[in-house]
Design a protein around this motif. Structure first.
Motif, short mmCIF file in Angstrom:
data_model
loop_
_atom_site.label_atom_id
_atom_site.label_comp_id
_atom_site.label_asym_id
_atom_site.label_seq_id
_atom_site.Cartn_x
_atom_site.Cartn_y
_atom_site.Cartn_z
N PHE A 33 -49.57 29.44 -18.42
CA PHE A 33 -50.80 28.48 -18.97
C PHE A 33 -50.93 27.29 -18.07
CE2 PHE A 33 -48.73 30.42 -22.63
CZ PHE A 33 -49.59 30.72 -23.39
N HIS A 34 -52.20 26.81 -17.93
CA HIS A 34 -52.42 25.77 -17.11
C HIS A 34 -53.20 24.65 -17.87
CE1 HIS A 34 -51.22 27.99 -13.78
NE2 HIS A 34 -51.78 28.90 -14.17
N PHE A 35 -52.77 23.56 -18.30
CA PHE A 35 -53.19 22.39 -18.94
C PHE A 35 -53.71 21.24 -18.27
CE2 PHE A 35 -50.32 24.71 -21.66
CZ PHE A 35 -51.08 25.12 -22.72
N THR A 36 -54.65 20.49 -18.52
CA THR A 36 -55.10 19.24 -18.01
C THR A 36 -54.07 18.23 -18.62
OG1 THR A 36 -56.65 18.55 -19.94
CG2 THR A 36 -57.28 19.91 -17.88
N GLN A 37 -53.94 16.97 -17.95
CA GLN A 37 -53.26 15.89 -18.41
C GLN A 37 -53.21 15.62 -19.88
OE1 GLN A 37 -50.42 14.78 -16.75
NE2 GLN A 37 -49.90 13.18 -18.12
N LYS A 38 -54.77 15.70 -20.37
CA LYS A 38 -55.07 15.44 -21.80
C LYS A 38 -54.39 16.29 -22.51
CE LYS A 38 -59.21 14.60 -24.42
NZ LYS A 38 -60.67 14.45 -24.50
N THR A 39 -54.69 17.59 -22.31
CA THR A 39 -54.31 18.61 -23.22
C THR A 39 -52.98 18.98 -23.26
OG1 THR A 39 -54.76 20.55 -21.66
CG2 THR A 39 -56.57 19.69 -23.28
N ARG A 40 -52.24 18.52 -22.20
CA ARG A 40 -50.74 18.69 -21.98
C ARG A 40 -50.07 17.95 -23.32
NH1 ARG A 40 -47.62 15.87 -17.03
NH2 ARG A 40 -45.47 17.30 -17.32
N LEU A 41 -50.66 16.98 -23.51
CA LEU A 41 -50.02 16.07 -24.77
C LEU A 41 -50.09 16.87 -25.93
CD1 LEU A 41 -51.44 12.45 -23.76
CD2 LEU A 41 -49.23 13.48 -23.28
N GLU B 216 -42.46 19.00 -16.37
CA GLU B 216 -43.34 19.82 -15.22
C GLU B 216 -44.29 18.76 -14.66
OE1 GLU B 216 -44.15 22.71 -12.79
OE2 GLU B 216 -42.92 22.98 -14.70
N GLN B 217 -44.45 18.91 -13.30
CA GLN B 217 -45.20 17.96 -12.59
C GLN B 217 -46.70 18.47 -12.53
OE1 GLN B 217 -43.78 15.14 -10.77
NE2 GLN B 217 -41.92 15.61 -12.05
N VAL B 218 -47.55 17.25 -12.36
CA VAL B 218 -48.99 17.70 -12.24
C VAL B 218 -49.11 18.16 -10.97
CG1 VAL B 218 -51.24 16.52 -12.37
CG2 VAL B 218 -49.58 15.78 -14.06
N LYS B 219 -50.09 19.21 -10.88
CA LYS B 219 -50.34 19.71 -9.47
C LYS B 219 -51.98 19.71 -9.45
CE LYS B 219 -46.32 22.38 -8.95
NZ LYS B 219 -45.65 23.44 -9.68
N GLY B 220 -52.39 18.69 -8.66
CA GLY B 220 -53.82 18.46 -8.58
C GLY B 220 -54.27 17.98 -9.77
N LYS B 221 -55.08 18.63 -10.70
CA LYS B 221 -55.52 18.01 -12.04
C LYS B 221 -54.72 18.79 -13.15
CE LYS B 221 -59.99 16.47 -10.60
NZ LYS B 221 -61.34 16.17 -10.82
N LEU B 222 -53.74 20.00 -12.90
CA LEU B 222 -53.24 20.66 -13.96
C LEU B 222 -51.70 20.66 -13.85
CD1 LEU B 222 -55.54 23.90 -13.26
CD2 LEU B 222 -55.76 22.07 -14.98
N VAL B 223 -51.43 20.98 -15.12
CA VAL B 223 -50.13 20.95 -15.26
C VAL B 223 -49.54 22.45 -15.74
CG1 VAL B 223 -47.99 20.24 -16.52
CG2 VAL B 223 -49.86 18.87 -16.15
N SER B 224 -48.71 23.26 -15.10
CA SER B 224 -48.39 24.56 -15.52
C SER B 224 -47.54 24.61 -16.47
CB SER B 224 -48.27 25.50 -14.10
OG SER B 224 -49.29 25.65 -13.44
N LEU B 225 -47.46 25.80 -17.29
CA LEU B 225 -46.45 26.00 -18.40
C LEU B 225 -46.12 27.39 -18.14
CD1 LEU B 225 -44.46 25.31 -20.52
CD2 LEU B 225 -46.08 25.52 -22.36
N ILE B 226 -44.90 28.02 -17.69
CA ILE B 226 -44.76 29.16 -17.55
C ILE B 226 -43.68 29.63 -18.34
CG2 ILE B 226 -44.09 30.98 -15.63
CD1 ILE B 226 -45.24 29.07 -13.63
N ILE B 227 -43.70 30.76 -19.29
CA ILE B 227 -42.77 31.18 -20.09
C ILE B 227 -42.42 32.48 -19.58
CG2 ILE B 227 -42.23 31.77 -22.56
CD1 ILE B 227 -44.43 29.81 -23.22
N ASP B 228 -41.16 32.75 -19.38
CA ASP B 228 -40.31 33.98 -19.28
C ASP B 228 -40.09 34.94 -20.45
OD1 ASP B 228 -40.47 33.02 -16.51
OD2 ASP B 228 -38.36 32.69 -16.42
N VAL B 229 -41.06 35.80 -20.78
CA VAL B 229 -40.65 36.66 -21.92
C VAL B 229 -40.15 37.83 -21.82
CG1 VAL B 229 -42.05 37.80 -23.72
CG2 VAL B 229 -43.06 35.80 -22.57
#
Length: 138
Positions: free
Chosen positions: A79-87, A105-118
């Protein structure tokens, strides 16, 4: 650096191909994909030359909600979230490990990635909660 599998552009990720890579996790993957219509989402597979791998994007109403990559014995949902939606992720009823991962997770550009290993069906509840949240984000 680790890379997802499905690296041959000429081999489409059919059920047989996915079963050979995911092994016992194929049942979790099938449960996941089988429940996507309930969330108004569908998968679109495409080969991406920049990453040299097949990836699937989860689409809902023409909006990309998440990405899927296939690994040996598991799959990743990104998933890729903005700083605002990350909260907002911190307020969701999901596992604390996911919240901690998101927080760190660090902000890259304007997005924060959340990666889940399922790899287990117990993880799907959190993934579907994140899908619903991402769909509600603007």
């Amino acid at each position: 650096m680790d890379r997802p599998l499905l690296n041959d552009a000429h081999i489409y990720p059919t059920d047989a191909v996915l079963t050979s890579i995911l092994g016992n996790c194929i049942e979790v993957y099938q449960t996941f994909t089988g429940n996507l219509p309930e969330y108004g989402a569908k998968l679109e597979w495409r080969f991406y030359n920049d990453g040299n791998a097949w990836l699937s994007k989860g689409i809902s109403k023409r909006k990309t909600v998440f990405w899927i990559s296939i690994w040996q014995g598991f799959f990743k949902v990104s998933f890729h979230f903005t700083q605002k939606t990350r909260l907002g992720v911190m307020d969701l009823p999901i596992a604390n490990e996911i919240k901690t991962k998101m927080r760190n997770e660090q902000v890259k550009g304007k997005l924060v990635s959340l990666i889940i290993d399922v790899s287990e069906s117990t993880q799907l509840k959190d993934v579907f909660t994140l899908i619903s949240y991402k769909q509600s984000c603007k």
